[in-house]
Design a protein around this motif. Structure first.
Motif, short mmCIF file in Angstrom:
data_model
loop_
_atom_site.label_atom_id
_atom_site.label_comp_id
_atom_site.label_asym_id
_atom_site.label_seq_id
_atom_site.Cartn_x
_atom_site.Cartn_y
_atom_site.Cartn_z
N LEU A 335 0.07 3.16 -3.92
CA LEU A 335 -0.26 2.64 -2.59
C LEU A 335 0.38 3.46 -1.49
O LEU A 335 -0.17 3.60 -0.39
CB LEU A 335 0.17 1.18 -2.48
N GLU A 336 1.57 4.02 -1.77
CA GLU A 336 2.22 4.87 -0.76
C GLU A 336 1.34 6.05 -0.35
O GLU A 336 1.48 6.58 0.75
CB GLU A 336 3.55 5.38 -1.30
N ARG A 337 0.46 6.47 -1.23
CA ARG A 337 -0.42 7.59 -0.92
C ARG A 337 -1.45 7.21 0.14
O ARG A 337 -2.06 8.07 0.77
CB ARG A 337 -1.14 8.06 -2.19
N LEU A 338 -1.66 5.89 0.34
CA LEU A 338 -2.63 5.41 1.32
C LEU A 338 -2.01 5.25 2.71
O LEU A 338 -2.74 5.09 3.69
CB LEU A 338 -3.21 4.07 0.86
N GLY A 339 -0.69 5.27 2.79
CA GLY A 339 -0.01 5.08 4.06
C GLY A 339 1.30 4.37 3.85
O GLY A 339 1.60 3.89 2.74
N PRO A 340 2.12 4.25 4.90
CA PRO A 340 3.40 3.54 4.77
C PRO A 340 3.19 2.11 4.27
O PRO A 340 2.25 1.43 4.68
CB PRO A 340 3.94 3.55 6.20
N VAL A 341 4.06 1.68 3.36
CA VAL A 341 3.94 0.37 2.72
C VAL A 341 5.14 -0.48 3.11
O VAL A 341 6.29 -0.07 2.95
CB VAL A 341 3.87 0.50 1.19
N LEU A 342 4.87 -1.67 3.64
CA LEU A 342 5.91 -2.65 3.93
C LEU A 342 5.97 -3.60 2.74
O LEU A 342 5.01 -4.33 2.48
CB LEU A 342 5.60 -3.39 5.22
#
Length: 470
Positions: A335-342
């Motif tokens: 998921l980090e590859r899709l953008g910053p993850v909270l």
């Protein structure tokens, strides 16, 4: 006291410890300035120390006290709450080079390991002696035992076998004045004095710096793993299955949830041939031997079907099941590859899992954000992963609103704001709401007693008392 310059401090540290122990260039300081909680604040440290032994740790802490700077301990930097993030006027003290397993006692079933030993490396090492270290966070291939102890890390097996605190029976800690405390025991039981070992586990480097850990071990043999894989039409149906298994009294050795967003993200990255059409996947495992194991697996499968599982398979552990568990471990980096993850780390009563999953979906819809879900569902530890495209500040703001909404919902259901990642910086507001001023005051008193100058990782693990509170 005037803040020392990075150059002067690094030169003095290098004189004290040697050039190989100190990093001072800006690129290195940037690299060591934060953990994987990208949304938590951080500042560049004045210098980074790569400790090779306990003497380096003692010397660094005593130097920091004399220089009037703070110390932020760090393991592998794989944390997800900002607990290892650098703060103003600090030295980052990395334990990653302390990687010795100093003792494995087969008869008494314990091991003594330095803080920088990687979780998976410890498991492989003791397996050679027929022993097993159960705690297995999803980051087990990269996270350190010292970091696991500092945050009381959990993992996939913890629904049955417990978390890090259940296995740490002793440790060596460097305190805020540079003195060395050897805590705990090597015996099977013991009740002498306060449980200071337990106090240090989960303290996130705020009370002392863990340099080695004594962990109890279990026999490796005597288990037969069987898996149950269930595909569900919705998150809430999967939550109903978790609650049904819990009500039945079955304690699986693993019960993990992965939603379709995560499965597709992992498959796009790794090409594992995962079931892309699945909405939600539940992975259960039992490890009892013989007929008992087969009966438990069949019972779990029955609960899955009765709760709406569209396809439920029971199998001995095989390549397909291994791939699905691998997908569970890879979900976060995918998921980090899709953008910053909270990343959330809430834990609710297991009976409340269906309701909490429903509320997570509501939070996603009301705030117009993408929330993927993975979970150690068997112990109610849910990890909603809120994804905001890089550079989309509106989405980031909405993600923060969803984060706070989920925390509030969790607490209203009798949950806790962190099941295994620690409070760090990201969970401070939720921690304040959960603990209240009296308990926060107890934390403050312990911190002030062991670290009166505020040298060790200040501002982490628990919030300051609200203004006007005693």
């Amino acid at each position: 006291m005037k803040k020392p310059s990075s150059r002067d401090l690094a030169q003095n540290l290098t004189t004290l410890l040697g050039q190989s122990r100190v990093l001072s260039d800006e690129l290195a300081r940037q690299r060591y300035s934060h953990d994987d909680a990208e949304w938590a604040p951080y500042e560049l440290p004045l210098a980074v120390v790569l400790a090779r032994d306990i003497d380096d740790v003692v010397a660094t802490v005593r130097f920091a006290v004399r220089a009037g700077v703070r110390v932020v301990p760090r393991g592998a930097g794989s944390g997800l709450s900002g607990g290892a993030n650098s703060i103003a006027n600090c030295i980052v003290l990395s334990m990653e080079m302390m990687t010795n397993v100093t003792e494995v006692n087969v008869e008494e079933r314990y091991a003594v390991v330095e803080a920088g030993v990687i979780n998976d490396d410890l498991r492989k090492y003791v397996a050679q002696s027929g022993l097993w270290y159960p705690p297995d966070p999803a980051s087990s291939a990269i996270s350190t035992i010292g970091g696991n102890a500092a945050t009381n890390a959990g993992g996939i097996c913890c629904v049955k076998y417990g978390v890090t605190r259940d296995y740490v029976i002793g440790m060596t800690v460097v305190l805020a004045d540079g003195s060395i405390a050897r805590l705990g025991r090597h015996t099977a039981k013991g009740s002498t004095g306060y449980d200071l070992t337990g106090l240090m586990v989960g303290s996130e480097g705020t009370l002392g710096i863990i340099v080695d850990v004594t962990v109890k071990l279990l026999p490796l043999s005597g288990r037969e793993e069987r898996a149950v894989v269930g595909y569900f039409p919705s998150l809430t149906a999967a939550g109903d299955a978790v609650a049904a298994v819990t009500r039945s009294g079955i304690v699986p050795s693993a019960l993990e949830l992965v939603d379709g967003v995560c499965l597709r993200a992992v498959d796009d990255w790794q090409g594992l041939g995962l079931p892309r059409e699945a909405n939600t996947l539940l992975l259960a495992q039992v490890d009892e031997v013989g007929d008992r194991g087969r009966e438990l697996a069949a019972s779990i499968a029955s609960h899955f079907r009765e709760s709406g599982g569209m396809k439920v398979d029971v199998a001995e552990s095989n390549a397909e099941v291994h791939t699905l568990f691998l997908a569970r471990r890879l979900a976060y980096p995918a998921l980090e590859r899709l953008g910053p993850v909270l990343t959330e780390d809430i834990c609710v009563p297991r009976s409340a899992v269906p309701e909490m999953l429903a509320r997570i979906q509501i939070a996603a819809a009301e705030n117009s954000v993408v929330i993927a879900n993975i979970a150690h569902a068997g112990d109610g530890n849910l990890h909603p992963l809120i994804v905001a495209p890089d550079g989309d500040y509106g989405a980031k703001a909405r993600a923060k609103l969803a984060f706070d909404q989920i925390v509030a919902d969790c607490l209203s259901l009798g949950g806790t704001v962190t099941g295994e990642h620690g409070v760090g910086l990201l969970k401070l507001p939720g921690c304040a709401a959960e603990l209240g001023p009296i308990v926060i005051g107890m934390h403050r008193a312990i911190k002030d007693s062991l670290d009166p100058l505020g040298v060790l990782n200040p501002g982490k693990a628990f919030p300051l008392l609200p203004e006007g509170k005693a």
